[in-house]
Structures are given as C-alpha cells and as structure tokens.
Write an enzyme that holds these catalytic residues in place. Structure first.
Site, PDB file in Angstrom:
ATOM      1  N   ARG A 237      25.296  64.126  60.880  1.00  0.00           N
ATOM      2  CA  ARG A 237      25.265  65.515  60.440  1.00  0.00           C
ATOM      3  C   ARG A 237      23.805  65.896  60.254  1.00  0.00           C
ATOM      4  O   ARG A 237      22.977  65.077  59.854  1.00  0.00           O
ATOM      5  CB  ARG A 237      26.025  65.706  59.129  1.00  0.00           C
ATOM      6  CG  ARG A 237      27.545  65.704  59.267  1.00  0.00           C
ATOM      7  CD  ARG A 237      28.034  66.957  59.983  1.00  0.00           C
ATOM      8  NE  ARG A 237      29.491  67.060  60.000  1.00  0.00           N
ATOM      9  CZ  ARG A 237      30.258  66.612  60.985  1.00  0.00           C
ATOM     10  NH1 ARG A 237      29.699  65.997  62.017  1.00  0.00           N
ATOM     11  NH2 ARG A 237      31.562  66.777  60.939  1.00  0.00           N
ATOM     12  N   GLU A 266      23.294  75.183  62.106  1.00  0.00           N
ATOM     13  CA  GLU A 266      23.903  75.285  63.433  1.00  0.00           C
ATOM     14  C   GLU A 266      24.644  76.607  63.554  1.00  0.00           C
ATOM     15  O   GLU A 266      25.375  76.989  62.639  1.00  0.00           O
ATOM     16  CB  GLU A 266      24.868  74.111  63.661  1.00  0.00           C
ATOM     17  CG  GLU A 266      24.163  72.770  63.722  1.00  0.00           C
ATOM     18  CD  GLU A 266      25.089  71.591  63.984  1.00  0.00           C
ATOM     19  OE1 GLU A 266      26.294  71.825  64.239  1.00  0.00           O
ATOM     20  OE2 GLU A 266      24.624  70.444  63.946  1.00  0.00           O
ATOM     21  N   HIS A 285      25.362  70.060  69.579  1.00  0.00           N
ATOM     22  CA  HIS A 285      26.466  69.383  68.893  1.00  0.00           C
ATOM     23  C   HIS A 285      27.624  69.108  69.861  1.00  0.00           C
ATOM     24  O   HIS A 285      28.751  69.559  69.657  1.00  0.00           O
ATOM     25  CB  HIS A 285      26.949  70.207  67.696  1.00  0.00           C
ATOM     26  CG  HIS A 285      27.629  69.367  66.649  1.00  0.00           C
ATOM     27  ND1 HIS A 285      27.651  69.712  65.314  1.00  0.00           N
ATOM     28  CD2 HIS A 285      28.306  68.198  66.744  1.00  0.00           C
ATOM     29  CE1 HIS A 285      28.318  68.791  64.634  1.00  0.00           C
ATOM     30  NE2 HIS A 285      28.732  67.864  65.483  1.00  0.00           N
TER      31      HIS A 285
END
Length: 326
Positions: A237, A266, A285
């Site tokens: 993360r 993000e 991601h």
C-alpha cells in the site's frame, strides 16, 4: 421478502444473476464516493454490500441499520473500520489467495523492469535515440544471483520470494512478525530484523498490509540504511512508504531505482515527480489487474456474500469475532 444487496463493484452478468437469484440487487456502476445521495438512501434497507475502493465510515454504518455483511473485492481492507463492524455484528469478507500469484508477477515485473531499465530504454528507442551500440551508461544490473529482501512474508511475499529463489537463484531474506520455518526450508530464506535486511538486500520488496503499525514503515531512516545500488519495490500500500522520503532518496542517489505500483494518493497526482524520474517505474496499481484474476476476485466476493447472508460462514472472513454460528 428477499434481502437487499448494493453492488458497486465490477461484477459480470453471470455474477449479478447469481446474486439476483438469491437477493434483491441494486447496482451502482459509476459510484464515485459514498456521498452519492442515491447510495446513501439505499443504505437504509441494505443487508449486504459488495464492491471495492469505497471508504466505509462509522457514520455511514449509522445509515445502514440492517447491514449484515460486506464483501470487498480486494485482499486489503484498510478502507473499513474492522472493530466498528465487529461491534455491530457486521461480517467483513475479502478475497485472499485468488490474487496472490498475479500480484507476485507484478512485483517481479517491477524488479526486472527497474534492474534492466526496460521502460527507460524502450522510450529511448521510441525517441529514435538508438543510433549506435549501447555504452556502459545504458547498462542495467543482473537480477539472478542477487539478494532479495522481503518486508512481509505472507502469501504474496512468499510468492515473490519463490520466483526469486527458484527461478533466479536469489538469496532470500525476510522481515516478518513471525518466523516461517517451512519457507526457510523450501526457499533457503533467512529471517532478519528490518535494519539488517535493508543493509544486506540488493532488492527490497514491500508486501505488508497497511495498519497503524506499518504506516510510513519505510522512511528517511530506512532508505539511508539501504545500499546505494539497492532497488526498492512497493506492491503493498502506498502509505506504508513515506513518499517524500522516497523522492528525496531518489534525488540524492541514496538508492538506485524504484518500482512502484502503489502510492500515498491514488490516482497519483500530476504534480508528483515520481513518474518523471528515469530510474522509476510507476504503474497505476495493476497488482491484480488481469481479466482472469479480477473475475476470480469478484466471484470470491459473490460467494462470500451469499454465504454470509444465508447464515453460513464465508470462505474468507476478516473479522472472525463477528461470526456467530447458527
């Protein structure tokens, strides 16, 4: 009367039909946030939620008095107040296992791409700059035979290490809350305290979950402990890493390169300098983003929710304390 589900994740037609066979389903295909007024209204009579990337707060739960279960289409559950859900008797289900290998592929992709400077040199070719043979200024570094340091040694960490040890003859070090004797035996992995791992590893790969204890686990001090030749990879993360410290480490040459699939914010801000470093591979991601894996994750979430709302134990349950067998 059928129980009611709010679906805000990417489910295919067969999966939606499977849910609709058992329950009343209301879909929110373009849900941007939990503040959507239609979603907030629908919460009042919802027994189940299924989706991902939506932050669930205690205040939101106050608007869902009939809620029994949430099925997140993800392994991570840092968007959910687990203790609050448990106190309310709401089951939280996730999707481990099905994305392990795909995410590990992404981690190794980042290691290979950064070490061999694949993206940087591909762009060099696209620009038409390849006019003669390569010089030493364009050389990358080997992956095989190097030392791989895994921060976190759960399913995904072990899968990355397996690729390194068995496929690339890498020496594996790991930092983890508990020892993994079986993996030590199979992979020759050696457990290290974090500081020692950072000092020894040629590649440092982070796979720990985001918790209050792991937030900003890697910062200025930790980057200073790494070799100047070290390559840093994060597939965990974004908030596990202090991004400003990472940027400074890259600017000052304290580490050689970074491969990143996750970020503190993000989508990544256009103002971030990270994608503009030649020695950074930045991905949006994509850890589990294949057709096969995302379909399998959604199916696991569907199966979890059906079982939970029928009073049966879900396959993957995060908050065991909330489970009350019939």
């Amino acid at each position: 009367m059928k129980k009611r589900i709010l679906a805000y994740g990417r489910l295919n037609e067969d999966q939606l039909a499977q849910l609709a066979h058992e329950f009343e389903v209301q879909t929110f295909s373009n849900l941007a946030s939990a503040d959507d007024p239609d979603f907030r209204t629908a919460l009042a009579h919802a027994h189940g939620l299924i989706g991902a990337s939506l932050t669930i707060t205690p205040e939101l739960l106050d608007e869902a008095p009939e809620l029994e279960a949430i099925a997140t289409i993800s392994v991570g559950y840092d968007n959910y107040p687990v203790e609050e859900l448990t106190q309310r008797g709401v089951l939280l289900c996730n999707t481990p296992d099905v994305l392990t290998e795909t995410t590990a592929d992404t981690g190794f992709l980042l290691m290979m791409a950064t070490a061999r400077r694949a993206i940087e040199l591909a762009e060099w070719v696209k620009r038409g700059d390849w006019q003669a043979g390569l010089g030493a200024e364009h050389f990358g570094s080997d992956v095989h035979g190097k030392t791989l340091g895994m921060i976190g040694f759960g399913r995904i960490g072990a899968a990355v290490a397996r690729r390194g040890a068995l496929g690339f003859d890498m020496r594996v070090l790991y930092s983890n809350a508990s020892p993994k004797p079986e993996l030590e035996k199979v992979l020759g992995a050696e457990r290290r305290e974090l500081d020692a791992l950072l000092a020894e590893a040629d590649f440092v790969c982070v796979t720990v979950p985001l918790t209050p204890e792991t937030e900003h686990l890697i910062g200025e001090r930790e980057f200073a402990l790494m070799k100047p030749s070290a390559i840093f990879v994060n597939i965990a993360r974004g908030k596990v890493v202090h991004e400003a410290a990472l940027i400074e480490a890259l600017e000052m040459g304290r580490i050689r390169a970074a491969g990143l699939d996750v970020f503190e914010q993000e989508p990544l801000s256009p103002e971030s300098p990270l994608p503009h470093f030649a020695n950074v591979v930045a991905l949006p991601h994509i850890g589990s983003a294949t057709h096969e894996t995302r379909t399998a994750m959604a199916q696991r979430a569907v199966d979890n929710l059906i079982l939970a709302l029928k009073g049966e134990r879900p396959i993957s349950l995060v908050n065991e304390a909330a489970w009350k067998p019939a």
